[in-house]
Design a protein around this motif. Sequence first.
Motif, PDB file in Angstrom:
ATOM      1  N   TYR A 142       0.822  -1.202   0.000  1.00 54.10           N
ATOM      2  CA  TYR A 142       0.000   0.000   0.000  1.00 54.10           C
ATOM      3  C   TYR A 142       0.859   1.257   0.000  1.00 54.10           C
ATOM      4  N   TRP A 154      -4.836   5.054   2.569  1.00 51.10           N
ATOM      5  CA  TRP A 154      -4.040   4.007   1.949  1.00 51.10           C
ATOM      6  C   TRP A 154      -4.603   3.653   0.578  1.00 51.10           C
ATOM      7  N   ARG A 156      -4.089   0.897  -2.785  1.00 53.52           N
ATOM      8  CA  ARG A 156      -3.476  -0.263  -3.413  1.00 53.52           C
ATOM      9  C   ARG A 156      -4.153  -0.461  -4.753  1.00 53.52           C
ATOM     10  N   ASP A 170      -9.826   0.163   2.327  1.00 54.19           N
ATOM     11  CA  ASP A 170      -8.392  -0.070   2.463  1.00 54.19           C
ATOM     12  C   ASP A 170      -7.964   0.226   3.893  1.00 54.19           C
TER      13      ASP A 170
END
Length: 171
Positions: A142, A154, A156, A170
């Motif tokens: 992340y 965060w 990703r 997240d």
Amino acid sequence: VIRAKVVGKKLMKDGPFGTMRYTVKQMKMYRGFQIMPHVQYIYTEASESLCGVKLEVNKYQYLITGRVYEGKVYTGLCNWYEKWDRLTLSQRKGLNHRYHLGCSCKIRPCYYLPCFATSKSECIWTDMLSNFGHSGYQAKHYACIQRAEGYCSWYRGWAPPDKTIINATDP
């Protein structure tokens, strides 16, 4: 923040315990251009007990972070350094495309629950709960980036992040 190969080392006698000076071949610089456009030497304490790092000569490329003090680059156990081939794809993508989106964000470690962000510019780092720290899942996959309205969270993903969407699922 650089990617470099260590090509030499020398024990310097400045200071009561000595300093190790690593000569590096810089492959790429990710951050710090304004302060020092090219890094030739990395300094660290000679002893690991004083937070010095041990880097191998002519073996690996490393990602090395640190600080510049009086024109010299210093690193230690509290900085992020890793063999380049041990970085995850997410970390490599983060260095090239994502981490700079979080320069105004602050990552706040969480050592025990409950943990709360105290401002919109914080990401809570939960890897410390599992004692994995820099090698934990969150750190490996992340990036803390600034989102819409200045909030940090965060991220990703493989596509470039959409700054207008906040994904609350997240970590």
